[in-house]
Design a protein around this motif. Structure first.
Motif, mmCIF file in Angstrom:
data_model
loop_
_atom_site.group_PDB
_atom_site.id
_atom_site.type_symbol
_atom_site.label_atom_id
_atom_site.label_comp_id
_atom_site.label_asym_id
_atom_site.label_seq_id
_atom_site.Cartn_x
_atom_site.Cartn_y
_atom_site.Cartn_z
ATOM 1 N N ARG A 275 0.811 -1.212 0.000
ATOM 2 C CA ARG A 275 0.000 0.000 0.000
ATOM 3 C C ARG A 275 0.845 1.264 0.000
ATOM 4 N NH1 ARG A 275 -3.620 0.318 -2.426
ATOM 5 N NH2 ARG A 275 -2.329 1.948 -3.277
ATOM 6 N N PHE A 276 2.003 1.233 0.666
ATOM 7 C CA PHE A 276 2.798 2.446 0.833
ATOM 8 C C PHE A 276 4.040 2.478 -0.055
ATOM 9 C CE2 PHE A 276 0.365 2.369 4.790
ATOM 10 C CZ PHE A 276 -0.053 3.685 4.866
ATOM 11 N N ASP A 277 4.173 1.524 -0.987
ATOM 12 C CA ASP A 277 5.354 1.535 -1.851
ATOM 13 C C ASP A 277 5.443 2.819 -2.668
ATOM 14 O OD1 ASP A 277 3.159 0.900 -3.397
ATOM 15 O OD2 ASP A 277 3.941 -1.014 -4.115
ATOM 16 N N GLY A 278 4.281 3.320 -3.115
ATOM 17 C CA GLY A 278 4.283 4.576 -3.858
ATOM 18 C C GLY A 278 4.685 5.752 -3.000
ATOM 19 N N MET A 279 4.221 5.782 -1.750
ATOM 20 C CA MET A 279 4.596 6.861 -0.841
ATOM 21 C C MET A 279 6.088 6.841 -0.549
ATOM 22 S SD MET A 279 3.580 9.501 0.852
ATOM 23 C CE MET A 279 1.795 9.394 0.991
ATOM 24 N N LEU A 280 6.676 5.646 -0.511
ATOM 25 C CA LEU A 280 8.123 5.552 -0.289
ATOM 26 C C LEU A 280 8.879 6.263 -1.398
ATOM 27 C CD1 LEU A 280 8.532 1.794 0.783
ATOM 28 C CD2 LEU A 280 8.327 3.810 2.250
ATOM 29 N N GLY A 281 8.525 5.926 -2.655
ATOM 30 C CA GLY A 281 9.219 6.539 -3.786
ATOM 31 C C GLY A 281 9.053 8.045 -3.811
ATOM 32 N N ALA A 282 7.820 8.515 -3.582
ATOM 33 C CA ALA A 282 7.548 9.951 -3.639
ATOM 34 C C ALA A 282 8.245 10.698 -2.499
ATOM 35 C CB ALA A 282 6.039 10.193 -3.580
ATOM 36 N N SER A 283 8.216 10.145 -1.296
ATOM 37 C CA SER A 283 8.807 10.821 -0.142
ATOM 38 C C SER A 283 10.319 10.934 -0.259
ATOM 39 C CB SER A 283 8.444 10.075 1.147
ATOM 40 O OG SER A 283 7.059 10.049 1.338
ATOM 41 N N VAL A 284 10.960 9.838 -0.694
ATOM 42 C CA VAL A 284 12.409 9.878 -0.859
ATOM 43 C C VAL A 284 12.790 10.868 -1.952
ATOM 44 C CG1 VAL A 284 14.430 8.539 -1.564
ATOM 45 C CG2 VAL A 284 12.776 7.547 0.025
ATOM 46 N N PHE A 285 12.024 10.888 -3.039
ATOM 47 C CA PHE A 285 12.307 11.817 -4.137
ATOM 48 C C PHE A 285 12.175 13.265 -3.667
ATOM 49 C CE2 PHE A 285 10.983 14.193 -7.980
ATOM 50 C CZ PHE A 285 12.089 13.949 -8.778
ATOM 51 N N LEU A 286 11.116 13.557 -2.895
ATOM 52 C CA LEU A 286 10.931 14.922 -2.398
ATOM 53 C C LEU A 286 12.035 15.295 -1.419
ATOM 54 C CD1 LEU A 286 9.168 17.458 -2.359
ATOM 55 C CD2 LEU A 286 7.863 16.423 -0.490
ATOM 56 N N LEU A 287 12.462 14.341 -0.600
ATOM 57 C CA LEU A 287 13.547 14.598 0.345
ATOM 58 C C LEU A 287 14.835 14.968 -0.397
ATOM 59 C CD1 LEU A 287 14.244 14.441 3.418
ATOM 60 C CD2 LEU A 287 15.022 12.111 2.999
ATOM 61 N N ILE A 288 15.060 14.323 -1.546
ATOM 62 C CA ILE A 288 16.281 14.565 -2.321
ATOM 63 C C ILE A 288 16.215 15.910 -3.047
ATOM 64 C CG2 ILE A 288 17.650 13.770 -4.286
ATOM 65 C CD1 ILE A 288 16.874 10.905 -3.465
ATOM 66 N N ILE A 289 15.078 16.198 -3.692
ATOM 67 C CA ILE A 289 15.011 17.391 -4.541
ATOM 68 C C ILE A 289 14.624 18.651 -3.785
ATOM 69 C CG2 ILE A 289 14.390 15.957 -6.519
ATOM 70 C CD1 ILE A 289 11.536 17.180 -6.279
ATOM 71 N N GLY A 290 14.050 18.497 -2.573
ATOM 72 C CA GLY A 290 13.563 19.661 -1.834
ATOM 73 C C GLY A 290 14.556 20.808 -1.730
ATOM 74 N N PRO A 291 15.803 20.547 -1.327
ATOM 75 C CA PRO A 291 16.765 21.651 -1.191
ATOM 76 C C PRO A 291 17.109 22.342 -2.508
ATOM 77 C CG PRO A 291 17.499 19.689 0.010
ATOM 78 C CD PRO A 291 16.348 19.268 -0.839
ATOM 79 N N PHE A 292 16.898 21.662 -3.637
ATOM 80 C CA PHE A 292 17.297 22.231 -4.920
ATOM 81 C C PHE A 292 16.204 23.075 -5.569
ATOM 82 C CE2 PHE A 292 19.659 18.217 -4.408
ATOM 83 C CZ PHE A 292 20.957 18.721 -4.461
ATOM 84 N N ILE A 293 14.969 22.927 -5.115
ATOM 85 C CA ILE A 293 13.873 23.631 -5.768
ATOM 86 C C ILE A 293 13.194 24.653 -4.839
ATOM 87 C CG2 ILE A 293 13.359 21.756 -7.359
ATOM 88 C CD1 ILE A 293 11.129 20.848 -5.523
ATOM 89 N N SER A 294 13.746 24.866 -3.652
ATOM 90 C CA SER A 294 13.169 25.807 -2.687
ATOM 91 C C SER A 294 11.685 25.515 -2.494
ATOM 92 C CB SER A 294 13.389 27.246 -3.156
ATOM 93 O OG SER A 294 14.754 27.531 -3.258
ATOM 94 N N PHE A 295 11.409 24.307 -2.081
ATOM 95 C CA PHE A 295 10.024 23.883 -1.947
ATOM 96 C C PHE A 295 9.381 24.522 -0.711
ATOM 97 C CE2 PHE A 295 6.554 21.103 -0.740
ATOM 98 C CZ PHE A 295 5.992 20.820 -1.966
ATOM 99 N N PRO A 296 8.102 24.946 -0.810
ATOM 100 C CA PRO A 296 7.216 24.942 -1.980
ATOM 101 C C PRO A 296 7.601 26.043 -2.964
ATOM 102 C CG PRO A 296 5.973 25.009 0.089
ATOM 103 C CD PRO A 296 7.393 25.353 0.415
ATOM 104 N N PRO A 297 7.523 25.782 -4.265
ATOM 105 C CA PRO A 297 7.956 26.768 -5.261
ATOM 106 C C PRO A 297 7.024 27.972 -5.280
ATOM 107 C CG PRO A 297 6.826 24.932 -6.317
ATOM 108 C CD PRO A 297 7.014 24.548 -4.872
ATOM 109 N N GLY A 298 7.629 29.144 -5.346
ATOM 110 C CA GLY A 298 6.841 30.366 -5.467
ATOM 111 C C GLY A 298 6.292 30.907 -4.158
ATOM 112 N N ILE A 299 6.640 30.276 -3.033
ATOM 113 C CA ILE A 299 6.141 30.737 -1.735
ATOM 114 C C ILE A 299 7.321 31.116 -0.853
ATOM 115 C CG2 ILE A 299 4.903 30.079 0.368
ATOM 116 C CD1 ILE A 299 3.186 28.243 -1.260
ATOM 117 N N GLY A 300 7.295 32.279 -0.328
ATOM 118 C CA GLY A 300 8.330 32.728 0.595
ATOM 119 C C GLY A 300 9.687 32.861 -0.020
#
Length: 264
Positions: free
Chosen positions: A239-264
């Motif tokens: 059930r959570f295999d998709g959440m694993l992929g998405a969460s790890v990906f966001l953890l990796i790219i977050g610092p490079f895209i200033s997430f959330p984009p366009g806010i603050g």
């Protein structure tokens, strides 16, 4: 049973157990802090228990020990500075590598992925708040739900029939569209930049990569589900295999895209 009835035979059970999971999950995300941390830690521990039970089914004791260690490491990590949290998160992978008799590389890679995903989800909730944790969950849910119905209604060419016989290209692409719709909604309601739509689609793809990776492992091991904990869905890894992929990906790219984009 006709082909049409067989295609939808699991829908009622999936909807019932899926609805229960959504309600519990939303409550945990809304509560945040210690409640959410505990929920994520327990889920991560159970996923490692399932993983070890698949890889080494004859040794229930090792599975229980490593599951408990993974839950403890995940729960403790969020209360530590990141520099100290990282070795804690990697420790269960190293400990299990020494205890398992086979499939050690699979165990190590998936355990690191599970615990980093748990840490990533807790960090999103703590640092960015309920709204953006909800966005992450909705992207993954839309990918799964829209893909499920599109795949069964449209059918067509299979994505990777040898590993995941039911997954179609139609379901895969419509999963991206569902994730883009979630991103577009948050652009309008949360004031994020339009790049959020692209990020949502990328997370959808990462979610599908997590799904197909887990399917490949199950196919190699000759098992249908990671466990029978969730009626109609199999186990938590299923059930959570998709959440694993998405969460790890966001953890990796977050610092490079200033997430959330366009806010603050």
């Amino acid at each position: 049973m006709s082909a049409v009835n067989e295609k939808w035979s699991d829908l009622a059970v999936r909807l019932a157990s899926g609805g229960a999971m959504v309600l519990i999950g939303l409550w945990g995300v809304w509560a945040g802090e210690h409640v959410f941390h505990a929920m994520v830690a327990i889920i991560c521990g159970l996923m490692i228990w399932e993983l070890v039970r698949m890889l080494q089914p004859a040794d229930a004791g090792v599975a229980a020990q490593l599951g408990l260690l993974a839950a403890s490491a995940t729960g403790a990590s969020i209360y530590l500075p990141v520099g100290f949290a990282l070795p804690i998160l990697l420790a269960p992978a190293m400990v299990g590598f020494g205890q398992l008799k086979s499939y050690r590389a699979i165990y190590m890679i998936f355990t690191v992925m599970v615990l980093l995903a748990g840490f990533g989800m807790m960090s999103v909730r703590d640092d960015l708040g309920f709204q953006w944790m909800l966005w992450l969950v909705l992207v993954v849910v839309a990918t799964d739900v829209v893909g499920y119905f599109a795949g069964r209604l449209i059918g067509g060419p299979k994505f990777w029939p040898r590993v995941s016989p039911k997954k179609t290209w139609a379901g895969t692409v419509f999963g991206w569209i569902g994730a883009a719709a979630v991103g577009g909604y948050f652009v309008v309601t949360a004031g994020a930049g339009p790049q959020l739509i692209g990020i949502s689609v990328a997370l959808s793809m990462a979610s599908q990569m997590g799904d197909i990776s887990e399917s490949a492992i199950k196919r190699r091991l000759g098992v249908k589900d990671s466990s029978n904990l969730i009626p109609g869905h199999g186990g938590l890894l299923d059930r959570f295999d998709g959440m694993l992929g998405a969460s790890v990906f966001l953890l990796i790219i977050g610092p490079f895209i200033s997430f959330p984009p366009g806010i603050g």
